[in-house]
Write an enzyme that holds these catalytic residues in place. Sequence first.
Site, PDB file in Angstrom:
ATOM      1  N   ASN A   1       0.755  -1.101  -0.192  1.00 49.22           N
ATOM      2  CA  ASN A   1       0.195  -0.110   0.034  1.00 49.22           C
ATOM      3  C   ASN A   1       0.828   1.416   0.136  1.00 49.22           C
ATOM      4  OD1 ASN A   1      -2.075  -1.832   0.373  1.00 49.22           O
ATOM      5  ND2 ASN A   1      -2.659  -1.455   2.143  1.00 49.22           N
TER       6      ASN A   1
ATOM      7  N   THR B   1     -15.088  38.086 -31.954  1.00 51.51           N
ATOM      8  CA  THR B   1     -15.925  37.787 -30.688  1.00 51.51           C
ATOM      9  C   THR B   1     -17.330  37.107 -31.288  1.00 51.51           C
ATOM     10  OG1 THR B   1     -17.201  39.846 -30.797  1.00 51.51           O
ATOM     11  CG2 THR B   1     -15.255  39.776 -29.066  1.00 51.51           C
ATOM     12  N   HIS B   2     -17.774  36.157 -30.864  1.00 46.80           N
ATOM     13  CA  HIS B   2     -18.815  35.479 -31.349  1.00 46.80           C
ATOM     14  C   HIS B   2     -18.523  34.735 -33.019  1.00 46.80           C
ATOM     15  CE1 HIS B   2     -21.531  37.295 -28.404  1.00 46.80           C
ATOM     16  NE2 HIS B   2     -20.581  38.249 -28.608  1.00 46.80           N
TER      17      HIS B   2
ATOM     18  N   SER C   1      -6.943  13.457 -48.315  1.00 48.98           N
ATOM     19  CA  SER C   1      -7.783  12.383 -48.208  1.00 48.98           C
ATOM     20  C   SER C   1      -7.944  11.452 -49.006  1.00 48.98           C
ATOM     21  CB  SER C   1      -9.151  13.427 -48.824  1.00 48.98           C
ATOM     22  OG  SER C   1     -10.158  12.604 -49.453  1.00 48.98           O
TER      23      SER C   1
ATOM     24  N   LYS D   1      -7.271  17.633 -51.282  1.00 51.82           N
ATOM     25  CA  LYS D   1      -7.428  17.947 -50.138  1.00 51.82           C
ATOM     26  C   LYS D   1      -6.233  18.043 -49.234  1.00 51.82           C
ATOM     27  CE  LYS D   1     -10.897  17.611 -47.808  1.00 51.82           C
ATOM     28  NZ  LYS D   1     -12.008  18.401 -46.982  1.00 51.82           N
TER      29      LYS D   1
ATOM     30  N   GLU E   1      -7.277  18.951 -35.409  1.00 51.90           N
ATOM     31  CA  GLU E   1      -8.504  18.356 -35.104  1.00 51.90           C
ATOM     32  C   GLU E   1      -8.404  17.669 -34.000  1.00 51.90           C
ATOM     33  OE1 GLU E   1     -11.134  17.563 -38.874  1.00 51.90           O
ATOM     34  OE2 GLU E   1      -9.043  17.135 -39.286  1.00 51.90           O
TER      35      GLU E   1
HETATM   36  N1  ARG Z   1      -1.648  -3.298  -7.909  1.00 51.72           N
HETATM   37  C1  ARG Z   1      -2.161  -2.734  -6.932  1.00 51.72           C
HETATM   38  C2  ARG Z   1      -2.396  -1.277  -6.925  1.00 51.72           C
HETATM   39  O1  ARG Z   1      -1.797  -0.628  -7.871  1.00 51.72           O
HETATM   40  C3  ARG Z   1      -1.166  -3.064  -5.650  1.00 51.72           C
HETATM   41  C4  ARG Z   1      -1.693  -2.796  -4.228  1.00 51.72           C
HETATM   42  C5  ARG Z   1      -2.230  -3.932  -3.589  1.00 51.72           C
HETATM   43  N2  ARG Z   1      -2.263  -3.868  -2.271  1.00 51.72           N
HETATM   44  C6  ARG Z   1      -3.023  -4.851  -1.482  1.00 51.72           C
HETATM   45  N3  ARG Z   1      -2.941  -4.475  -0.248  1.00 51.72           N
HETATM   46  N4  ARG Z   1      -3.708  -5.768  -2.092  1.00 51.72           N
HETATM   47  O2  ARG Z   1      -3.002  -0.501  -5.859  1.00 51.72           O
END
Ligand code: ARG
Length: 443
Positions: A104, A149-150, A271, A277, A284
């Site tokens: 995490n 403008t516009h 084109s 063209k 775009e």
């Molecule tokens: N691939 C996951 C992500 O990008 C990894 C994190 C997963 N962590 C966990 N506690 N399952 O968030």
Amino acid sequence: MGRFSEPPDPLFQAINTSLAFDRRLWPHDVAQSRAHAKMLAGAGIIATDDRDAILAGLDTVEQELATGEFPFLASDEDIHMAIERRLTELTSAGARMHTARSRNDQVVTDVALFTRAAAQETLEAIASLSDALLEVAERHVDWPLPGYTHLQRAQPIYLSHHLLAYFWMLQRDRERFEAVVEAASVLPLGAGALAGVNFETDREAVAAELGFASVSPNSLDAVSNRDFVFDYLAAATTCATHLSRLGQEIVLWTSSEFGFMTLSDAWSSGSSLMPQKKNPDAAELLRAKAPRITGHLAALHGVMHALPLTYNKDLQEDKEHLFDSVDTLLDCLRAAEGMIRTARFHREAMATAAGDEAIAATDLADMLVRQGVAFRDAHGKVGEVVRVAEESGRPLKDVAVEQLGPESEAVLEQASWLESKVSQGGTSLPRVREQLEAARALL
Ligand code: ARG
């Protein structure tokens, strides 16, 4: 398999894996793991021998990833697991690298590193496009064209003035991306899964090694935070929207109806059916790419909305929105630069359009104001002159001289309409030169 008694369902595995898109985080993941391993040894949490084995293994991993020889396995869920799995194959010390770290805080740290690098690259592309706009403005300082403008001819301006309008938009974009760099410069690593880790780690040392300015003060916030991704996407949305307006003006100006501008062949397409063209496809696309980034911003707001603290797998959905926005915006900035640097402008066509007498109506009204007439009354009088000229088919100048006096003649000389815009930020040449100087100084 640990606590599980059956393997994951293949469909679950398919939607759960992020390797296909997060593998591009690898340089950041390797850098992070190096910093983390050094810190662990420095704090006495792992042995220096293990650290050295990990660092040597990471060198090999880096080499394999850089050359495309890294042996990915179908079971690698994401780039973080893949790298750790490979490292552990290379050295048994690899199994110690994840000490005092969770995926995490690892993931959000990689995303912060990626975002910081992306914002810096975006800043370079903005500077380069700004330079192109400035250079082309300098080459066309006194080329008149109508301002609109516009989308109706309103008042004449110089091409330099018009191009510089985009320059200043980009300077505000620059400030926004500088703020993104700052927002992504707070280190999340060390937060663990959510609550901190069971070791006295040295987060300041990791921050210093990875170039973070500070350390996140709250572990829950650290693993939940994706604000810096929002910041990138918001800045990118505004920047891409600016470019969409440039794209639209290029489309208009290169049309036969306007004829103000020709794109180089390298930035035009033909084109399949009509041999005559020459189409402004790239312009775009500048128009059409912006809402895609806006969509990514909206989508991430959806992902984050009401998401409970702390890490939820939803957060894995931050990456594709971020990555595609970065790639799209960089392409747009570079394409805009290519088009602008190589385009040709047509002095005659622009001057003819700017020479439309009716567009000096405001100047005629201001002439009356100088003679003591209230602006609202002057506006009405000149409006009538324009109507009479239009209805009778006579030149505006004749009707104006007849109804408003001989001074009208000088006012209707084209250079005077432009050079009369003397207010700060206006289109008169001395004011445009001030802008050019200020712009040069900024770059
Ligand atoms: N691939 C996951 C992500 O990008 C990894 C994190 C997963 N962590 C966990 N506690 N399952 O968030």
